[in-house]
Design an enzyme around this catalytic site. Structure first.
Site, PDB file in Angstrom:
ATOM      1  N   HIS A  90       0.787  -1.093  -0.057  1.00 53.35           N
ATOM      2  CA  HIS A  90       0.086  -0.004   0.033  1.00 53.35           C
ATOM      3  C   HIS A  90       0.897   1.269  -0.013  1.00 53.35           C
ATOM      4  CE1 HIS A  90       0.364   0.968   4.397  1.00 53.35           C
ATOM      5  NE2 HIS A  90       0.431  -0.405   4.597  1.00 53.35           N
ATOM      6  N   ASP A  92      -0.286   4.329   1.013  1.00 53.05           N
ATOM      7  CA  ASP A  92      -0.623   5.280   2.181  1.00 53.05           C
ATOM      8  C   ASP A  92       0.271   5.240   3.366  1.00 53.05           C
ATOM      9  OD1 ASP A  92      -2.218   2.980   2.347  1.00 53.05           O
ATOM     10  OD2 ASP A  92      -3.046   4.104   3.986  1.00 53.05           O
ATOM     11  N   ASP A 153       6.266   1.432   6.619  1.00 53.77           N
ATOM     12  CA  ASP A 153       4.943   0.805   6.309  1.00 53.77           C
ATOM     13  C   ASP A 153       4.140   1.955   5.370  1.00 53.77           C
ATOM     14  OD1 ASP A 153       2.436  -0.112   6.754  1.00 53.77           O
ATOM     15  OD2 ASP A 153       2.414   0.398   8.782  1.00 53.77           O
ATOM     16  N   GLU A 186      -5.141   1.758   3.042  1.00 50.81           N
ATOM     17  CA  GLU A 186      -4.891   0.529   3.773  1.00 50.81           C
ATOM     18  C   GLU A 186      -4.889   1.091   5.419  1.00 50.81           C
ATOM     19  OE1 GLU A 186      -3.340  -2.640   6.247  1.00 50.81           O
ATOM     20  OE2 GLU A 186      -2.537  -0.640   6.107  1.00 50.81           O
ATOM     21  N   GLU A 187      -4.210   2.027   5.552  1.00 49.50           N
ATOM     22  CA  GLU A 187      -4.450   2.684   7.147  1.00 49.50           C
ATOM     23  C   GLU A 187      -5.659   3.098   7.726  1.00 49.50           C
ATOM     24  OE1 GLU A 187      -1.582   1.779   8.798  1.00 49.50           O
ATOM     25  OE2 GLU A 187       0.004   1.641   7.465  1.00 49.50           O
ATOM     26  N   ASP A 209       4.005  -6.007   3.808  1.00 45.18           N
ATOM     27  CA  ASP A 209       3.633  -5.119   4.535  1.00 45.18           C
ATOM     28  C   ASP A 209       4.043  -5.329   6.093  1.00 45.18           C
ATOM     29  OD1 ASP A 209       2.134  -2.757   5.718  1.00 45.18           O
ATOM     30  OD2 ASP A 209       0.158  -3.603   5.260  1.00 45.18           O
ATOM     31  N   HIS A 392       4.141   3.138  12.638  1.00 42.44           N
ATOM     32  CA  HIS A 392       3.211   3.934  13.257  1.00 42.44           C
ATOM     33  C   HIS A 392       3.929   4.864  14.234  1.00 42.44           C
ATOM     34  CE1 HIS A 392      -0.421   1.844  11.595  1.00 42.44           C
ATOM     35  NE2 HIS A 392       0.543   1.592  10.870  1.00 42.44           N
TER      36      HIS A 392
HETATM   37 ZN   LIG Z   1       1.068  -1.290   6.453  1.00 37.96          ZN
END
Ligand SMILES: [Zn+2]
Length: 426
Positions: A90, A92, A153, A186-187, A209, A392
């Site tokens: 992904h 994003d 990520d 995705e997030e 991922d 994150h």
């Molecule tokens: Zn991810």
């Protein structure tokens, strides 16, 4: 370059391409946004999607497309009659941590010790707390400057897939046909909302991922989002006696009644589930608590949702003038039951990881992926490691050597699927 040896010659060969792509992609702000009315949730995600379309064209893939929803699709043709497999990452990044103005730093040939991030020296990455970092002396470690997330990520996954297909285009040996997909949002849990499986046309797929070297994740949480809304009665506080029913207090009472020493993200690990109040909003008339409820076991997940309903009802029972509305939505399901029905999907990935030079480790995700939702839609989609860590967070980091090994794993995976029934060397 780091002094640590690569686990395979292929990983060594791919490392520079993976690194250069990664450094390019993380500088592009692709932060997603909760509660957006648009799809993708932020238009800036498409900045990276468009760049990828250009690079895929340069590499020479076929059927390159940026869909109206912002997905990038492309095809690497394989040997005649070979199976079609999907590779997914992904573009994003999470809204949970700052994502604008990422300035990646490569700490070449990491000598051990604490890494202090220069943009905010209060941000340190300490190998005493992070065994994975302690084990990576001699690696090239990439971090942000400490003021933003890094974006490994999932730009690590994007870079690894791109480097792998760029390598495969120039190699003649038998291989699967590859369908590449780069998703958006995705997030914020919406990565597959508009994913057309029939058009994708793969019989199995893999997300790249997250997770550490050698890991193959075949199990996720099952997930609900629960909204608990209290409706009280407003009144002017100067003349509220006997009239006011304060929703703020009802919501607070409810949150205080949730399990504290157990069933929380801060008190559980491995397969244990949790009930997590993640947001609270509102005022006197109405207040809403948003919770995420997670478990690897679907029956236990139902139990947790039931507990939320009971605790919310108990608050409303004590104040008959109040109303409570509990709304439970499924976010994704544990993919394990689907993946278990496709042993070749697991065997091929484990063989590829081995050929890339590391011992595969089956593991589980305390979260979900695009793969969880695709598996539920019928496409078995386990997750392969990317080498990124501390997702994150402004302390996110990645090892170039591990990322190169992930890219090598992808190359080997495409070859393994091209060989017909999976041979194993392990
Ligand atoms: Zn991810």
């Amino acid at each position: 370059m780091g002094s640590a040896p690569f686990p395979s010659p292929l990983a060594a060969r791919l490392s520079d391409d993976v690194l250069q792509r990664f450094l390019r992609y993380v500088r592009i702000d692709t932060q997603a946004q909760e509660d957006s009315a648009t799809y993708p949730s932020t238009a800036k995600q498409l900045d990276l999607s468009r760049l990828l379309v250009g690079e895929l064209t340069e590499i020479g893939l076929a059927e390159i497309e940026l869909t109206e929803h912002g997905y990038v699709f492309a095809t690497l043709p394989g040997t005649d009659g070979a199976p079609v497999i999907g590779l997914i990452a992904h573009v994003d990044t999470t809204p949970e941590s700052p994502g604008t103005g990422v300035a990646p730093i490569v700490h070449e040939d990491y000598a051990g010790g604490v890494i202090t991030l220069p943009g905010d020296p209060s941000q340190v990455i300490d190998p005493a707390e992070e065994l994975a970092l302690a084990a990576r002396v001699g690696h090239d470690i990439i971090t942000s400057d400490g003021t933003t997330l890094l974006g490994a990520d999932d730009k690590a996954g994007v870079a690894e897939i791109m480097a792998a297909v760029a390598h495969l285009v120039g190699t003649p040996e038998p291989r699967a046909t590859v369908r590449v997909a780069f998703t958006v949002d995705e997030e914020v849990g919406r990565g597959t909302d508009h994913f057309d499986l029939e058009k994708f046309g793969a019989e199995a797929a893999y997300t790249l991922d997250g997770s550490g070297l050698g890991e193959l994740e075949i199990e996720t949480f099952s997930a609900f989002q629960v909204k608990v809304t209290f409706r009280g009665r407003g009144a002017h506080p100067g003349s509220a006696k006997g009239k006011l029913v304060n929703s703020v207090k009802l919501a607070a009472e409810f949150v205080a009644s949730l399990p504290q020493g157990s069933l929380s993200p801060e008190t559980t690990d491995d397969r244990e589930g949790f009930i997590h109040p993640s947001r609270i909003s509102g005022g006197v008339e109405e207040a809403t608590v948003v919770l995420i409820v997670r478990d690897h076991d679907d029956a236990l997940l139902e139990d947790h949702a039931e507990l939320v309903r009971r605790l919310a009802a108990a608050v409303a029972d004590r104040e008959p003038r109040a109303r409570v509305i509990v709304d439970v939505q499924e976010t994704y399901r544990n993919m394990r039951s689907v993946i278990d029905g496709h042993p070749r999907v697991i065997a091929a990935a484990e063989e590829a990881i081995r050929r890339a030079g590391v011992e595969p480790v089956r593991s589980l995700i305390r979260g979900g992926t695009d793969g969880a939702r695709l598996s539920a839609m019928g496409l078995p989609t386990p997750n392969i490691f990317t080498g990124g860590q501390n997702y994150h967070s402004t302390r996110e980091w990645a090892s170039v050597q591990d990322m190169a090994t992930a890219a090598a794993t992808v190359v080997e995976l495409v070859r393994v699927w091209g060989e017909g029934e999976t041979r194993t060397t392990g």
